[in-house]
Design a protein around this motif. Structure first.
Motif, PDB file in Angstrom:
ATOM      1  N   PHE A 139       0.788  -1.231   0.000  1.00 26.78           N
ATOM      2  CA  PHE A 139       0.000   0.000   0.000  1.00 26.78           C
ATOM      3  C   PHE A 139       0.827   1.291   0.000  1.00 26.78           C
ATOM      4  CE2 PHE A 139      -3.147  -3.053   1.533  1.00 26.78           C
ATOM      5  CZ  PHE A 139      -4.264  -2.673   0.800  1.00 26.78           C
ATOM      6  N   TYR A 140       2.067   1.228   0.418  1.00 32.19           N
ATOM      7  CA  TYR A 140       2.902   2.434   0.414  1.00 32.19           C
ATOM      8  C   TYR A 140       3.598   2.511  -0.936  1.00 32.19           C
ATOM      9  CZ  TYR A 140       6.628   5.726   1.744  1.00 32.19           C
ATOM     10  OH  TYR A 140       7.495   6.794   1.802  1.00 32.19           O
ATOM     11  N   LYS A 141       3.040   3.330  -1.812  1.00 28.90           N
ATOM     12  CA  LYS A 141       3.556   3.495  -3.169  1.00 28.90           C
ATOM     13  C   LYS A 141       3.904   4.968  -3.396  1.00 28.90           C
ATOM     14  CE  LYS A 141       2.864  -0.823  -4.106  1.00 28.90           C
ATOM     15  NZ  LYS A 141       4.041  -1.742  -4.175  1.00 28.90           N
ATOM     16  N   GLN A 166      10.747   1.492   5.647  1.00 31.64           N
ATOM     17  CA  GLN A 166      10.012   1.578   4.389  1.00 31.64           C
ATOM     18  C   GLN A 166      10.395   2.817   3.592  1.00 31.64           C
ATOM     19  OE1 GLN A 166       7.743  -0.409   2.763  1.00 31.64           O
ATOM     20  NE2 GLN A 166       8.156  -2.054   4.236  1.00 31.64           N
ATOM     21  N   VAL A 167      10.502   3.967   4.263  1.00 30.48           N
ATOM     22  CA  VAL A 167      10.840   5.175   3.494  1.00 30.48           C
ATOM     23  C   VAL A 167      12.280   5.101   2.980  1.00 30.48           C
ATOM     24  CG1 VAL A 167       9.139   6.587   4.710  1.00 30.48           C
ATOM     25  CG2 VAL A 167      11.495   6.539   5.546  1.00 30.48           C
ATOM     26  N   ALA A 207       1.221   9.858   1.719  1.00 29.66           N
ATOM     27  CA  ALA A 207       0.861   8.618   1.026  1.00 29.66           C
ATOM     28  C   ALA A 207       0.038   7.708   1.929  1.00 29.66           C
ATOM     29  CB  ALA A 207       2.122   7.899   0.557  1.00 29.66           C
ATOM     30  N   VAL A 208       0.442   7.612   3.213  1.00 28.06           N
ATOM     31  CA  VAL A 208      -0.218   6.697   4.150  1.00 28.06           C
ATOM     32  C   VAL A 208      -0.422   7.395   5.489  1.00 28.06           C
ATOM     33  CG1 VAL A 208      -0.013   4.536   5.452  1.00 28.06           C
ATOM     34  CG2 VAL A 208       0.746   4.624   3.077  1.00 28.06           C
ATOM     35  N   VAL A 209      -1.632   7.280   6.009  1.00 27.71           N
ATOM     36  CA  VAL A 209      -1.945   7.665   7.386  1.00 27.71           C
ATOM     37  C   VAL A 209      -2.021   6.371   8.182  1.00 27.71           C
ATOM     38  CG1 VAL A 209      -3.644   8.716   8.928  1.00 27.71           C
ATOM     39  CG2 VAL A 209      -3.235   9.699   6.645  1.00 27.71           C
TER      40      VAL A 209
END
Length: 465
Positions: A139-141, A166-167, A207-209
């Motif tokens: 989901f993190y795109k 991830q980052v 991008a993601v909460v």
């Protein structure tokens, strides 16, 4: 609280017992550690067989009595049949090849609500942080303009490490790509309005909460529905870490339009230390006809009809089960199943939440009545000897856990209180240097035990003042 009985005072045994008669416990379904088993009494001590007061289900839930029988049955199957138990069980129990199938309908109501219209949205697999990485990989795109992750400052370290990892894997700088949102100066918990403001102001870059549904340190229950709605309005992916929420408070992830969630099962789901984790994925991402979602794939997420044909092409199961990688630990799976069956016995998470609120409201009221209690609204600089509660008072903003912050900060007072509680057979949870977390469990704790805990806290504080 006063409606229980006008004659009895808040701190009387009669008051606590009256509440217990209204909200009976399910302690008989669990193994409660004794003073002897905790090495707090000798075998010849009159109190050796006395049960401890276990207020640590927020860290590790107690073992259901049915769990030992369930695990023993699988050990016997391994001993007696070996690999044959994967597909045939003469004892009538679930074959190992489908051992996790019965868990899904038991788990779904806890995450989706009593209607649980889409049970395929949940699955058990892996462990919490592994599942967090698995979900973020799908989901993190990030791209050049939308690459940030919004979460609460001082999240559980494993979550923070996962976000950092991830980052960095995507080539972004931690200080730029992460937004750890902290409470206002002098406050302990985040205001929903501040979360919404951040999403509105920076949403085009987010991008993601991904917040913890219940914050592990403060015990704050976030407004999942409102925050999710705000994130979706800004086209963010919204996920939740349910480690302290699953089995603790009612959830309706599908109705709230949450994209994904992860959880462990050894806290309020009572599956045992290191128990199997799980995921939720909204059906729009996986239902037939939806665009294939890239993922970390494994054979247990493949179509079971062709799984053992050992084909090269991955054919994912529709739903959350398509994210499974390896066949699950049989022992861990039967452990969580025995606990989930108790939720049905108790009438579901809504009924247990009612009992939980009674326990925690009573604990809050008793602590507030302590001569050593200080309101959380006063600044730390003015705090003298005593404690405050950093968990929100509003029941809608907390689960079963209350976090007590002891003053003066850094004085070692918390450790003295914690040690006294433990020697008294009261098992809580310390977060050094100054916080004790207490969590009366909706299954096995009682209002009388709540009174006992507060009396013990006052006893040690009185002796130290």
């Amino acid at each position: 609280m006063a409606s229980c009985t006008a004659a009895a005072s808040l701190r009387s045994r009669a008051y606590a017992l009256a509440l217990d008669s209204k909200y009976p416990s399910y302690a008989d379904s669990f193994n409660i550690p004794t003073l002897l088993s905790l090495n707090l009494a000798q075998a010849d001590d009159a109190n050796a067989s006395k049960s401890s007061t276990y207020f640590c289900g927020n860290s590790l839930g107690l073992m259901p009595k049915a769990t030992r029988r369930a695990v023993t049955a699988e050990l016997d199957a391994w001993s007696d049949q070996g690999v044959v138990s994967h597909f045939r069980r003469p004892d009538g129990r679930e074959p190992w090849v489908s051992i996790d199938d019965p868990v899904q309908p038991l788990l779904a109501p806890l995450l989706l609500g009593s209607n649980a219209a889409s049970p395929a949205e949940v699955a058990i697999m892996n462990t919490l942080t592994g599942n967090l990485h698995t979900m973020l990989s799908a989901f993190y795109k990030p791209n050049a303009t939308r690459y940030k992750i919004l979460y609460e400052a001082k999240a559980f370290p494993s979550d923070t490490y996962a976000f950092q990892g991830q980052v960095k894997l995507h080539g972004f700088d931690i200080d730029d790509a992460l937004i750890p949102l902290a409470p206002r100066a002098g406050e302990y918990t985040l205001r929903t309005e501040d979360i919404l403001k951040t999403i509105e102001e920076q949403g085009d870059q987010i991008a993601v909460v991904l917040f913890s549904a219940i914050q592990f340190y403060t015990g704050q229950l976030f407004d999942i529905e409102t925050i999710t709605r705000a994130g979706k309005a800004k086209n963010c992916i919204v996920g939740w870490d349910l480690a302290h929420a699953a089995g603790n408070v009612p959830l309706r992830l599908h109705d709230w339009d949450v994209d994904f969630a992860v959880f462990c099962s050894y806290k309020y789901l009572n599956s045992g230390p290191g128990g199997i984790g799980g995921i939720y994925v909204h059906e729009r991402h996986t239902k037939p006809g939806a665009a294939a979602l890239p993922r970390l794939a494994g054979w247990w997420g493949n179509n079971p009809a062709t799984r053992f044909q050992m084909l090269d092409e991955f054919d994912p199961i529709p739903g959350a089960a398509g994210f499974r990688m390896s066949n699950p630990s049989v022992l861990n799976t039967v452990c969580i199943r025995t606990s989930l069956e108790l939720f049905d016995l108790a009438g579901g998470i809504e009924a247990l939440r009612e009992r939980s609120l009674s326990l925690t409201n009573y604990l809050f009221a008793l602590l507030e009545s302590s001569p050593h209690y200080q309101p959380a609204s006063t600044t730390e600089a003015n705090q003298k000897f005593g404690f405050t509660i950093i968990t929100p008072k509003d029941p809608a903003q907390r689960g079963a856990q209350l976090s007590l912050l002891f003053f003066p900060l850094g004085s070692g007072l918390m450790q003295k209180v914690f040690d006294h509680l433990e020697k008294s057979g009261i098992i809580g949870d310390e977060r050094r240097p100054d916080v004790i977390r207490l969590s009366p469990n909706h299954f096995y704790n009682t209002h009388e035990e709540v009174l006992t805990v507060v009396e013990a806290i006052d006893e040690v504080l009185n002796s130290l003042e």
